[in-house]
Scaffold this active site. Sequence first.
Site, PDB file in Angstrom:
ATOM      1  N   THR A 295      -3.369   5.746  17.701  1.00 48.70           N
ATOM      2  CA  THR A 295      -1.909   5.892  17.781  1.00 48.70           C
ATOM      3  C   THR A 295      -1.219   4.956  16.789  1.00 48.70           C
ATOM      4  O   THR A 295      -1.187   3.748  16.988  1.00 48.70           O
ATOM      5  CB  THR A 295      -1.433   5.627  19.228  1.00 48.70           C
ATOM      6  OG1 THR A 295      -2.034   6.610  20.064  1.00 48.70           O
ATOM      7  CG2 THR A 295       0.076   5.729  19.347  1.00 48.70           C
ATOM      8  N   ASP A 296      -0.698   5.565  15.718  1.00 52.41           N
ATOM      9  CA  ASP A 296      -0.055   4.777  14.665  1.00 52.41           C
ATOM     10  C   ASP A 296       1.272   5.397  14.243  1.00 52.41           C
ATOM     11  O   ASP A 296       1.782   5.139  13.174  1.00 52.41           O
ATOM     12  CB  ASP A 296      -1.002   4.642  13.454  1.00 52.41           C
ATOM     13  CG  ASP A 296      -1.457   6.002  12.931  1.00 52.41           C
ATOM     14  OD1 ASP A 296      -1.054   7.034  13.509  1.00 52.41           O
ATOM     15  OD2 ASP A 296      -2.200   6.037  11.941  1.00 52.41           O
TER      16      ASP A 296
ATOM     17  N   LYS B 241       2.611   9.757  19.160  1.00 51.66           N
ATOM     18  CA  LYS B 241       1.168   9.859  19.419  1.00 51.66           C
ATOM     19  C   LYS B 241       0.823   9.100  20.703  1.00 51.66           C
ATOM     20  O   LYS B 241       1.518   8.142  21.071  1.00 51.66           O
ATOM     21  CB  LYS B 241       0.363   9.277  18.258  1.00 51.66           C
ATOM     22  CG  LYS B 241       0.186  10.235  17.083  1.00 51.66           C
ATOM     23  CD  LYS B 241      -0.844   9.636  16.136  1.00 51.66           C
ATOM     24  CE  LYS B 241      -0.982  10.426  14.878  1.00 51.66           C
ATOM     25  NZ  LYS B 241      -1.819   9.725  13.901  1.00 51.66           N
TER      26      LYS B 241
ATOM     27  N   GLY C  56      -4.231  -1.258  18.329  1.00 51.52           N
ATOM     28  CA  GLY C  56      -4.400  -1.465  16.877  1.00 51.52           C
ATOM     29  C   GLY C  56      -3.565  -0.473  16.102  1.00 51.52           C
ATOM     30  O   GLY C  56      -3.947   0.680  15.906  1.00 51.52           O
TER      31      GLY C  56
ATOM     32  N   LYS D 157       0.875  -1.184   0.000  1.00 55.50           N
ATOM     33  CA  LYS D 157       0.000   0.000   0.000  1.00 55.50           C
ATOM     34  C   LYS D 157       0.901   1.218   0.000  1.00 55.50           C
ATOM     35  O   LYS D 157       1.792   1.339   0.852  1.00 55.50           O
ATOM     36  CB  LYS D 157      -0.912   0.021   1.233  1.00 55.50           C
ATOM     37  CG  LYS D 157      -1.765   1.303   1.272  1.00 55.50           C
ATOM     38  CD  LYS D 157      -2.888   1.227   2.281  1.00 55.50           C
ATOM     39  CE  LYS D 157      -2.531   1.879   3.589  1.00 55.50           C
ATOM     40  NZ  LYS D 157      -3.728   2.154   4.430  1.00 55.50           N
TER      41      LYS D 157
ATOM     42  N   ARG E 233     -10.908  -1.502   7.048  1.00 51.56           N
ATOM     43  CA  ARG E 233     -10.006  -2.498   7.671  1.00 51.56           C
ATOM     44  C   ARG E 233      -9.600  -2.069   9.080  1.00 51.56           C
ATOM     45  O   ARG E 233      -9.356  -2.895   9.962  1.00 51.56           O
ATOM     46  CB  ARG E 233      -8.820  -2.842   6.777  1.00 51.56           C
ATOM     47  CG  ARG E 233      -7.757  -1.758   6.516  1.00 51.56           C
ATOM     48  CD  ARG E 233      -6.811  -1.541   7.673  1.00 51.56           C
ATOM     49  NE  ARG E 233      -5.497  -1.115   7.314  1.00 51.56           N
ATOM     50  CZ  ARG E 233      -4.749  -0.304   8.040  1.00 51.56           C
ATOM     51  NH1 ARG E 233      -5.206   0.221   9.174  1.00 51.56           N
ATOM     52  NH2 ARG E 233      -3.533  -0.003   7.651  1.00 51.56           N
TER      53      ARG E 233
ATOM     54  N   ASN F 257     -15.175  13.995  22.517  1.00 51.51           N
ATOM     55  CA  ASN F 257     -14.164  14.341  21.517  1.00 51.51           C
ATOM     56  C   ASN F 257     -13.514  15.663  21.919  1.00 51.51           C
ATOM     57  O   ASN F 257     -14.195  16.561  22.423  1.00 51.51           O
ATOM     58  CB  ASN F 257     -14.822  14.491  20.130  1.00 51.51           C
ATOM     59  CG  ASN F 257     -13.769  14.565  19.036  1.00 51.51           C
ATOM     60  OD1 ASN F 257     -12.876  13.722  18.967  1.00 51.51           O
ATOM     61  ND2 ASN F 257     -13.858  15.583  18.198  1.00 51.51           N
TER      62      ASN F 257
HETATM   63  P1  NAD Z   1      -9.656  13.012  11.415  1.00 51.13           P
HETATM   64  O1  NAD Z   1      -8.684  14.080  11.066  1.00 51.13           O
HETATM   65  O2  NAD Z   1     -10.871  12.851  10.596  1.00 51.13           O
HETATM   66  O3  NAD Z   1     -10.128  13.204  12.957  1.00 51.13           O
HETATM   67  C1  NAD Z   1      -9.168  13.470  13.950  1.00 51.13           C
HETATM   68  C2  NAD Z   1      -9.698  13.128  15.324  1.00 51.13           C
HETATM   69  O4  NAD Z   1      -8.702  13.405  16.290  1.00 51.13           O
HETATM   70  C3  NAD Z   1     -10.894  13.972  15.732  1.00 51.13           C
HETATM   71  O5  NAD Z   1     -11.641  13.244  16.690  1.00 51.13           O
HETATM   72  C4  NAD Z   1     -10.239  15.195  16.358  1.00 51.13           C
HETATM   73  O6  NAD Z   1     -11.091  15.860  17.257  1.00 51.13           O
HETATM   74  C5  NAD Z   1      -9.084  14.543  17.091  1.00 51.13           C
HETATM   75  N1  NAD Z   1      -7.905  15.394  17.211  1.00 51.13           N
HETATM   76  C6  NAD Z   1      -7.334  16.179  16.263  1.00 51.13           C
HETATM   77  N2  NAD Z   1      -6.228  16.786  16.764  1.00 51.13           N
HETATM   78  C7  NAD Z   1      -6.123  16.359  18.052  1.00 51.13           C
HETATM   79  C8  NAD Z   1      -5.191  16.620  19.094  1.00 51.13           C
HETATM   80  N3  NAD Z   1      -4.146  17.430  18.919  1.00 51.13           N
HETATM   81  N4  NAD Z   1      -5.390  16.008  20.284  1.00 51.13           N
HETATM   82  C9  NAD Z   1      -6.427  15.169  20.483  1.00 51.13           C
HETATM   83  N5  NAD Z   1      -7.315  14.877  19.531  1.00 51.13           N
HETATM   84  C10 NAD Z   1      -7.176  15.474  18.328  1.00 51.13           C
HETATM   85  O7  NAD Z   1      -8.811  11.676  11.482  1.00 51.13           O
HETATM   86  P2  NAD Z   1      -9.306  10.166  11.293  1.00 51.13           P
HETATM   87  O8  NAD Z   1      -9.162   9.781   9.868  1.00 51.13           O
HETATM   88  O9  NAD Z   1     -10.603   9.980  11.979  1.00 51.13           O
HETATM   89  O10 NAD Z   1      -8.139   9.392  12.082  1.00 51.13           O
HETATM   90  C11 NAD Z   1      -8.058   9.456  13.484  1.00 51.13           C
HETATM   91  C12 NAD Z   1      -6.742   8.852  13.924  1.00 51.13           C
HETATM   92  O11 NAD Z   1      -6.695   7.474  13.569  1.00 51.13           O
HETATM   93  C13 NAD Z   1      -5.514   9.491  13.290  1.00 51.13           C
HETATM   94  O12 NAD Z   1      -4.537   9.648  14.298  1.00 51.13           O
HETATM   95  C14 NAD Z   1      -5.035   8.461  12.269  1.00 51.13           C
HETATM   96  O13 NAD Z   1      -3.666   8.534  12.020  1.00 51.13           O
HETATM   97  C15 NAD Z   1      -5.435   7.185  12.991  1.00 51.13           C
HETATM   98  N6  NAD Z   1      -5.597   6.011  12.121  1.00 51.13           N
HETATM   99  C16 NAD Z   1      -5.161   4.811  12.596  1.00 51.13           C
HETATM  100  C17 NAD Z   1      -5.293   3.660  11.830  1.00 51.13           C
HETATM  101  C18 NAD Z   1      -4.847   2.343  12.383  1.00 51.13           C
HETATM  102  O14 NAD Z   1      -4.820   1.352  11.630  1.00 51.13           O
HETATM  103  N7  NAD Z   1      -4.557   2.238  13.647  1.00 51.13           N
HETATM  104  C19 NAD Z   1      -5.855   3.744  10.546  1.00 51.13           C
HETATM  105  C20 NAD Z   1      -6.335   4.983  10.098  1.00 51.13           C
HETATM  106  C21 NAD Z   1      -6.195   6.120  10.892  1.00 51.13           C
END
Ligand code: NAD
Length: 330
Positions: free
Chosen positions: A230-231, A235, A301, A76, A119, A168
């Site tokens: 957290t990825d 974070k 995750g 990917k 996923r 949130n």
């Molecule tokens: P998004 O930008 O649509 O939403 C961000 C979220 O985080 C919102 O709830 C926002 O209020 C909050 N946020 C933003 N800045 C913040 C800060 N400084 N402190 C605390 N909260 C904050 O993002 P998304 O697409 O919903 O993704 C959310 C998270 O999930 C991201 O960190 C992304 O990298 C992670 N993610 C992880 C996986 C995985 O496989 N584990 C996959 C996709 C995304």
Amino acid sequence: MKDVEQAAGILLVGEEACAELVGRKDAFDAVEAVFGAMAAGDARNFPVVREALGHEGALYGFKSGFDRAGMVLGVKAGGYWPGNMERGLTNHQSTVCLFDSDTGRLSALVGGNYLTAVRTAASSAVSIAHLARKDSRVLGMIGAGHQSAFQLRAAVEQRSFERVVAWNPHPEMLPKLGAVAAELGLPFEAVSAEEVCAQADVIITITSAFEPLLMKDWVRPGTHIACMGTDTKGKMEVDAALVAAATVFTDEVAQSVSIGEAQHAVAAGLLGEVDIVPIGAVINGAHPGRVTDAEITLFDGTGVGLQDLAVASVAARLAQETGKASRVVL
Ligand code: NAD
């Protein structure tokens, strides 16, 4: 030789086809199977490349791997472009390339944006299915961004949840998640983070936080927490002491200790790498998972490439079966 290649061609499966073809159950089954294969030593993720481009503030990289059990090989490619929203595009952009594992020939190009969300939701859903108490009734959501609706929809299919409580950091984002809960027929209440912990049996965290949002003393015995946001190094969504107090499961231990939620507890010496259980071991029956109703289980995750390849290969197969893919020859 040219004839063989032309007959095979390369499948092109776009975003719309992926969303139409790959449902939550397909994603759940594919992700559960590949986690099992990883724990059995049949599937392996290769080192992740992730670089800041120094252009448009973008992060770009590759996640790849090989699943010998499913015969899925691929990569990917993509990342995060923070200015995309203003252009009417999703900030996260990715594409999956699948290769024939017998010959190395490129077999499919699959849109990765929808699949990443589905996923990721499947991953926490698998953790709930295997680790949450059977009598879980209240779902807690921490986060209300793009991923959160996918998370909510997948989670409610795993237990007989009766209501959702949510918090949130940006409260103005919560009504959109509330609308999804309403669509699912579930009462939804916006409360404080502490109150989410006081009420919820299962909590999903899906934010971009760099500071703990949930503290150890707030969480009740018996809670299952799926930490999904957290990825990346640095974070953090939950207190390291909470991670240390829980029985910790993950998709991949190497990522959990380096870029996952466990990175901070491990760095602080509160948790050992050996204490973290691959969820695939639970899926395969090699680890009992939750042992008591009082135990706090925590799923870290982190998001592995093999998850992307697993759902992309489902998309390619279904697109081929239903004639929803175009085919090109390079
Ligand atoms: P998004 O930008 O649509 O939403 C961000 C979220 O985080 C919102 O709830 C926002 O209020 C909050 N946020 C933003 N800045 C913040 C800060 N400084 N402190 C605390 N909260 C904050 O993002 P998304 O697409 O919903 O993704 C959310 C998270 O999930 C991201 O960190 C992304 O990298 C992670 N993610 C992880 C996986 C995985 O496989 N584990 C996959 C996709 C995304």
